[in-house]
Design a protein around this motif. Structure first.
Motif, PDB file in Angstrom:
ATOM      1  N   ASP A  38      36.213  46.618  35.399  1.00 42.88           N
ATOM      2  CA  ASP A  38      36.622  48.078  34.907  1.00 42.88           C
ATOM      3  C   ASP A  38      35.071  48.702  34.609  1.00 42.88           C
ATOM      4  O   ASP A  38      34.301  48.284  34.574  1.00 42.88           O
ATOM      5  N   ARG A  39      35.117  49.866  34.210  1.00 40.34           N
ATOM      6  CA  ARG A  39      34.146  50.878  34.198  1.00 40.34           C
ATOM      7  C   ARG A  39      34.456  51.805  33.248  1.00 40.34           C
ATOM      8  O   ARG A  39      35.676  52.458  32.729  1.00 40.34           O
ATOM      9  N   TRP A  40      33.521  52.364  32.436  1.00 42.20           N
ATOM     10  CA  TRP A  40      33.335  53.154  31.321  1.00 42.20           C
ATOM     11  C   TRP A  40      32.307  54.163  31.527  1.00 42.20           C
ATOM     12  O   TRP A  40      31.148  53.678  31.473  1.00 42.20           O
ATOM     13  N   SER A  41      32.577  55.157  31.269  1.00 35.80           N
ATOM     14  CA  SER A  41      31.321  56.124  31.255  1.00 35.80           C
ATOM     15  C   SER A  41      31.623  57.648  30.670  1.00 35.80           C
ATOM     16  O   SER A  41      32.848  57.868  30.637  1.00 35.80           O
ATOM     17  N   SER A  42      30.754  58.242  29.923  1.00 37.03           N
ATOM     18  CA  SER A  42      31.058  59.471  29.569  1.00 37.03           C
ATOM     19  C   SER A  42      29.534  60.142  29.149  1.00 37.03           C
ATOM     20  O   SER A  42      28.594  59.397  28.669  1.00 37.03           O
ATOM     21  N   LEU A  43      29.660  61.437  29.101  1.00 36.74           N
ATOM     22  CA  LEU A  43      28.682  62.141  28.413  1.00 36.74           C
ATOM     23  C   LEU A  43      28.845  62.194  26.959  1.00 36.74           C
ATOM     24  O   LEU A  43      29.978  62.040  26.493  1.00 36.74           O
ATOM     25  N   ILE A  44      27.907  62.269  26.080  1.00 33.53           N
ATOM     26  CA  ILE A  44      28.022  62.472  24.757  1.00 33.53           C
ATOM     27  C   ILE A  44      27.346  63.629  24.270  1.00 33.53           C
ATOM     28  O   ILE A  44      26.089  63.873  24.505  1.00 33.53           O
ATOM     29  N   TYR A  45      28.045  64.184  23.127  1.00 33.57           N
ATOM     30  CA  TYR A  45      27.328  65.347  22.633  1.00 33.57           C
ATOM     31  C   TYR A  45      26.535  64.798  21.605  1.00 33.57           C
ATOM     32  O   TYR A  45      26.897  64.418  20.621  1.00 33.57           O
ATOM     33  N   PRO A  46      25.345  65.231  21.487  1.00 32.23           N
ATOM     34  CA  PRO A  46      24.121  64.087  20.687  1.00 32.23           C
ATOM     35  C   PRO A  46      24.216  65.214  19.293  1.00 32.23           C
ATOM     36  O   PRO A  46      23.341  64.623  18.589  1.00 32.23           O
ATOM     37  N   GLU A  47      24.719  66.372  19.237  1.00 34.34           N
ATOM     38  CA  GLU A  47      24.587  66.985  17.790  1.00 34.34           C
ATOM     39  C   GLU A  47      23.279  67.587  17.653  1.00 34.34           C
ATOM     40  O   GLU A  47      22.638  67.486  16.553  1.00 34.34           O
TER      41      GLU A  47
END
Length: 462
Positions: A38-47
């Motif tokens: 499986d794979r998990w990936s995402s950009l994250i808004y750092p605030e």
């Protein structure tokens, strides 16, 4: 470890401080029984804004993150996806520290075991100088699409892992993973054999970085416990994180006890000037107010004079004359002392403070000089430096625990001259050149106030 779920992970961040900087991208691969499942990936808004130098390095810009989820919004789903898998990363404690702090902000306590491929690389190829991910990928002919993007770096890391498995037998691979498991809390660049050799005795330790750059000097009554403690708090302390990322070598000196450790620490910090020691650093030319017997006002002393016997009393230890005068001026204002008599103001007759009603008139005879002197010395009592109570040098016997021999610390006028294994050697140190050091003074003053309570015996050498 093939039967264990492994989570290969890489994070991109806004900086290097895990307690304050934030994650901008996460990519992870789930490997079970050696198979990618499986794979998990995402950009994250750092605030927060992404610094320009970070955007230049990673290619991640603020406009790319504006529609990305906040970490708190994906925390629960990510935590469930991670499960109890062991985290595999290059310089794993860096990625782990950021994840732990992001989960903490989201109200979750994330803990897992780590596998650091940087540390594994150092064990596999101790003869190689470069162990960063870019160098390893080049060595194994692995070409990521982009460096410093989480998805590409984590794919490259998985390819590196597979290459390692191919070139080692199953027995060698298991031994390597077992060794990594035993030392998973240690900094990636540090030889575990050095840590294994640390004694559980009093002493000082010296942490060095690249090219033997002094990073930090510390002391403890248990060297092993104290050094290991540095590497267990790196996820919650930015200084400890910087130390763990940079340390590559450890040295230590055993001492008889706490006094020897504290004196040696103060001495080494001023000699080596390690970049992460903020306290105990050189304090320049210390000054003090010296009030000679029979004089009507104090005088400033500094430098070598502080290491010599003085008639009268010493008040305060200051980094420079300006600080000394400021302290005396504050006391004069508070106690209505005359700044002109104290030497803080030039001129004759009534001082300006007296004209404002803030001086009791020692400058024009309204107050006797004897009364003014008594009031001034009483007011300065709070700053008094303890007078050296011995006629010359002394040796302080510190008896260690166990069957080891005592050590004799030689001191003169609050100046630490060195340590010896017996009194004969101690007497040879009494002519050692010295300068007054406020940290040694404070250490010695604390221990010598009641030496018997610390198991110390004092012997006059002169």
């Amino acid at each position: 470890m093939n039967e264990t779920t492994l989570i290969f992970v890489d994070v991109e961040t806004t900086g290097t401080r895990a307690t304050r900087d934030r994650i901008t991208e996460i990519a992870a691969l789930k490997v079970i029984n050696g198979e990618l499942v499986d794979r998990w990936s995402s950009l994250i808004y750092p605030e927060c804004k992404v610094p320009a130098q970070i955007s230049q390095l990673t290619g991640i810009r603020d406009d790319m993150l504006s529609d990305a989820p906040r970490f708190v919004h994906i925390a629960q789903s990510l935590r469930e996806w991670l499960g109890d898998g062991h985290l595999v990363a290059h310089n794993a404690r860096f990625d782990y520290s950021f994840l732990r702090n992001e989960f903490k902000r989201a109200g979750q306590d994330y803990r897992t075991q780590l596998v650091c491929t940087l540390r594994m690389s150092r064990r596999l190829a101790p003869h190689e100088r470069q162990h960063n991910l870019k160098a390893l990928l080049s060595r194994y002919g692995i070409t990521p699409i982009r460096h410093h993007r989480a998805g590409d770096d984590v794919d490259a890391l998985w390819s590196l892992w597979q290459a390692w498995q191919t070139e080692h037998s199953a027995e060698e691979w298991r031994a390597l993973l077992d060794e990594e498991r035993r030392h998973r809390t240690l900094p990636a660049h540090l030889d575990s054999a050095q840590v294994d050799a640390l004694p559980s005795t009093p002493g000082v330790y010296l942490l060095y970085g690249h090219n033997r750059l002094p990073l930090y000097v510390g002391k403890s009554i248990n060297l092993r416990s104290r050094v290991l403690g540095h590497f267990q708090r790196d996820h919650q302390d930015d200084k400890e994180m910087r130390l763990a990322q940079q340390v590559q070598h450890i040295e230590w000196e055993e001492t008889a006890g706490d006094l020897g450790a504290q004196l040696r620490e103060a001495q080494l910090v001023k000699t080596l000037m390690p970049i992460m020691n903020r306290q105990l650093r050189k304090q320049g030319k210390l000054t003090t107010w010296h009030w000679p017997d029979g004089a009507s006002c104090p005088e400033l002393l500094g430098g070598s004079a502080l290491s010599q016997p003085q008639d009268g009393r010493l008040f305060g230890l200051f980094r420079n004359p300006r600080e000394a005068k400021s302290a005396l001026r504050s006391i004069a204002e508070e106690q209505q002392l005359c700044p002109r008599v104290l030497g803080l103001e030039k001129g004759k007759g009534r001082c300006f403070a007296n004209q404002l009603g803030k001086c009791r008139g020692a400058c024009d005879g309204q107050e006797s000089m004897a009364e003014h002197t008594q009031r001034a010395q009483t007011a300065l009592q709070q700053l008094q430096v303890n007078v050296w109570p011995w006629p010359g040098s002394i040796a302080i016997e510190e008896q260690p625990m166990g069957n080891t021999k005592p050590i004799w610390h030689v001191v003169r006028q609050w100046c630490y001259l060195g340590s010896a294994e017996n009194l004969t050697q101690a007497k040879q140190l009494i002519d050692t050149p010295s300068t007054f050091d406020v940290d040694s003074y404070r250490i010695l003053n604390r221990f010598l106030r009641h030496p018997e309570q610390h198991g110390l015996t004092v012997t006059a050498l002169e």
